[in-house]
Design a protein around this motif. Structure first.
Motif, mmCIF file in Angstrom:
data_model
loop_
_atom_site.group_PDB
_atom_site.id
_atom_site.type_symbol
_atom_site.label_atom_id
_atom_site.label_comp_id
_atom_site.label_asym_id
_atom_site.label_seq_id
_atom_site.Cartn_x
_atom_site.Cartn_y
_atom_site.Cartn_z
ATOM 1 N N TYR A 88 0.803 -1.221 0.000
ATOM 2 C CA TYR A 88 0.000 0.000 0.000
ATOM 3 C C TYR A 88 0.836 1.272 0.000
ATOM 4 N N VAL A 89 1.760 1.399 0.923
ATOM 5 C CA VAL A 89 2.518 2.649 1.058
ATOM 6 C C VAL A 89 3.585 2.768 -0.028
ATOM 7 N N LEU A 90 4.288 1.666 -0.277
ATOM 8 C CA LEU A 90 5.353 1.693 -1.276
ATOM 9 C C LEU A 90 4.845 1.389 -2.678
ATOM 10 N N GLU A 91 3.571 0.997 -2.776
ATOM 11 C CA GLU A 91 2.913 0.746 -4.059
ATOM 12 C C GLU A 91 3.663 -0.298 -4.888
ATOM 13 N N SER A 92 4.084 -1.370 -4.216
ATOM 14 C CA SER A 92 4.803 -2.442 -4.896
ATOM 15 C C SER A 92 3.910 -3.668 -4.989
ATOM 16 N N GLY A 93 4.319 -4.615 -5.794
ATOM 17 C CA GLY A 93 3.591 -5.870 -5.844
ATOM 18 C C GLY A 93 3.872 -6.696 -4.607
ATOM 19 N N ASP A 94 3.038 -7.677 -4.350
ATOM 20 C CA ASP A 94 3.215 -8.486 -3.146
ATOM 21 C C ASP A 94 4.296 -9.546 -3.307
ATOM 22 N N THR A 95 4.981 -9.542 -4.451
ATOM 23 C CA THR A 95 6.055 -10.516 -4.655
ATOM 24 C C THR A 95 7.419 -9.966 -4.237
ATOM 25 N N LEU A 96 7.530 -8.644 -4.082
ATOM 26 C CA LEU A 96 8.804 -8.043 -3.703
ATOM 27 C C LEU A 96 9.007 -8.097 -2.197
ATOM 28 N N SER A 97 10.262 -8.278 -1.774
ATOM 29 C CA SER A 97 10.586 -8.176 -0.361
ATOM 30 C C SER A 97 10.491 -6.718 0.051
ATOM 31 N N LEU A 98 10.433 -6.454 1.352
ATOM 32 C CA LEU A 98 10.347 -5.074 1.825
ATOM 33 C C LEU A 98 11.566 -4.284 1.371
ATOM 34 N N ALA A 99 12.757 -4.872 1.476
ATOM 35 C CA ALA A 99 13.979 -4.171 1.072
ATOM 36 C C ALA A 99 13.939 -3.802 -0.406
ATOM 37 N N ASP A 100 13.504 -4.733 -1.241
ATOM 38 C CA ASP A 100 13.420 -4.461 -2.681
ATOM 39 C C ASP A 100 12.342 -3.422 -2.980
ATOM 40 N N ALA A 101 11.250 -3.485 -2.242
ATOM 41 C CA ALA A 101 10.161 -2.525 -2.455
ATOM 42 C C ALA A 101 10.610 -1.109 -2.110
ATOM 43 N N MET A 102 11.411 -0.972 -1.049
ATOM 44 C CA MET A 102 11.911 0.351 -0.674
ATOM 45 C C MET A 102 12.886 0.878 -1.719
ATOM 46 N N SER A 103 13.730 0.024 -2.249
ATOM 47 C CA SER A 103 14.656 0.433 -3.308
ATOM 48 C C SER A 103 13.900 0.817 -4.579
ATOM 49 N N GLN A 104 12.790 0.136 -4.808
ATOM 50 C CA GLN A 104 12.009 0.372 -6.021
ATOM 51 C C GLN A 104 11.368 1.754 -6.033
ATOM 52 N N VAL A 105 11.196 2.365 -4.858
ATOM 53 C CA VAL A 105 10.567 3.686 -4.784
ATOM 54 C C VAL A 105 11.352 4.695 -5.608
ATOM 55 N N VAL A 106 12.679 4.729 -5.451
ATOM 56 C CA VAL A 106 13.473 5.694 -6.215
ATOM 57 C C VAL A 106 13.558 5.283 -7.683
ATOM 58 N N VAL A 107 13.554 3.980 -7.944
ATOM 59 C CA VAL A 107 13.576 3.515 -9.334
ATOM 60 C C VAL A 107 12.326 3.986 -10.064
ATOM 61 N N ASN A 108 11.180 3.852 -9.409
ATOM 62 C CA ASN A 108 9.928 4.297 -10.025
ATOM 63 C C ASN A 108 9.931 5.803 -10.253
ATOM 64 N N SER A 109 10.501 6.551 -9.313
ATOM 65 C CA SER A 109 10.580 8.005 -9.475
ATOM 66 C C SER A 109 11.461 8.366 -10.660
ATOM 67 N N MET A 110 12.576 7.657 -10.807
ATOM 68 C CA MET A 110 13.480 7.921 -11.923
ATOM 69 C C MET A 110 12.799 7.646 -13.266
ATOM 70 N N HIS A 111 11.953 6.620 -13.287
ATOM 71 C CA HIS A 111 11.300 6.243 -14.547
ATOM 72 C C HIS A 111 10.358 7.327 -15.051
ATOM 73 N N GLN A 112 9.906 8.201 -14.158
ATOM 74 C CA GLN A 112 9.061 9.309 -14.605
ATOM 75 C C GLN A 112 9.808 10.196 -15.592
ATOM 76 N N TYR A 113 11.125 10.239 -15.435
ATOM 77 C CA TYR A 113 11.944 11.124 -16.265
ATOM 78 C C TYR A 113 13.028 10.334 -16.979
ATOM 79 N N ASP A 114 12.706 9.106 -17.364
ATOM 80 C CA ASP A 114 13.658 8.249 -18.050
ATOM 81 C C ASP A 114 13.637 8.577 -19.543
ATOM 82 N N PHE A 115 14.268 9.693 -19.885
ATOM 83 C CA PHE A 115 14.215 10.153 -21.270
ATOM 84 C C PHE A 115 15.251 9.468 -22.153
#
Length: 283
Positions: A88-115
């Motif tokens: 819910y908070v990290l908006e990740s799938g239920d297959t990711l571990s908590l550590a991976d989900a937290m790392s994915q937050v910045v990855v998802n933010s970067m993808h907004q501007y992945d030109f």
């Protein structure tokens, strides 16, 4: 035979005492006013850059400071709560571990501007900026608990976007969890289905009052729209006095108004509560 009955009686009494103990262990989080969960903070960061057609370099950065649950009460593991937090908070799938989900937050933010993948050109970047050229994109995410007692914890997620060091977007989102029952709290856990319309009316009345407006026309002049059809937003949080609903930019009012917040005291909500509503525990 007597010995068999005594053993059976002992097992039954032991089970009853264990059940009572477990019940008290769960209920103490709801009754003692102590923090429902213990949290821990972690930070993540990522950056990238690419060359624009005019020869200038555009930099993209993303950072996240995340405070996440590690224990329930004093020593109970928070495994289930962590999974809910990730979904819910990290908006990740239920297959990711908590550590991976937290790392994915910045990855998802970067993808907004992945030109760099060619999906967005630097001309598109320039077109959406107030300046002639956008040379810096930065996103920042902050997640922390803002309510943490009576067996309930609410996390606030703040996402900020900057272009050329100028803030262009700020959003606040809220996520609440029933620590006792290990579940996500939605409006369905608060009110009866047949009472949602009454809560909508309370929201409308309070919005009028806090803006000193006599009707929808005055609210329209202030930048609010579609007030007559106001909904019970799923974006809400608790405090000691009531429930506050927060509306994202352009959801209830024009962007210049920001994020309107409407607080309804617990007492006013009482007639609308469903059976075993979380609010009964907080009020």
């Amino acid at each position: 035979m007597m010995r068999t009955h005594l053993v059976s009686l002992f097992i039954l009494l032991s089970f009853m005492m264990l059940s009572i103990s477990c019940g008290r262990n769960a209920n103490k989080y709801a009754d003692d006013g102590k923090p429902a969960v213990t949290t821990k903070k972690t930070q993540h960061q990522s950056n990238s850059s690419f060359m624009m057609s005019n020869g200038e370099r555009c930099t993209i950065t993303a950072d996240a400071t995340i405070e996440y649950p590690v224990k329930i009460g004093e020593n109970q593991p928070a495994d289930t709560l962590q999974r809910l937090f990730a979904v819910y908070v990290l908006e990740s799938g239920d297959t990711l571990s908590l550590a991976d989900a937290m790392s994915q937050v910045v990855v998802n933010s970067m993808h907004q501007y992945d030109f760099m993948d060619g999906s967005v050109s630097d001309e598109d970047i320039d077109a959406e900026s107030d300046d002639l050229t956008t040379l810096k994109y930065a996103t920042s995410t902050r997640i922390s608990p803002i309510y943490n007692k009576h067996g309930v914890v609410t996390f606030e997620r703040v996402d900020v976007v900057k272009k050329n060091d100028k803030v262009t977007s700020v959003t606040h989102r809220y996520y609440s969890f029933d620590v006792v029952n290990q579940t996500f709290i939605d409006v369905n856990n608060l009110f009866r289905d047949d009472a949602v319309a009454d809560v909508c009316q309370l929201l409308k009345q309070q919005l009028l009052a806090q803006n000193n407006a006599s009707g929808n026309e005055q609210l329209n002049d202030l930048g609010y729209f579609n007030v007559e059809n106001i909904t019970v937003s799923h974006n809400f949080f608790f405090d000691d006095n009531g429930v506050t609903w927060s509306y994202l930019p352009n959801e209830l009012a024009v962007e210049a108004v920001g994020e309107p917040k409407i607080t309804i005291p617990y007492g006013d909500l009482k007639p609308s509560l469903c059976e075993n509503s979380i609010i009964d525990r907080l009020n």
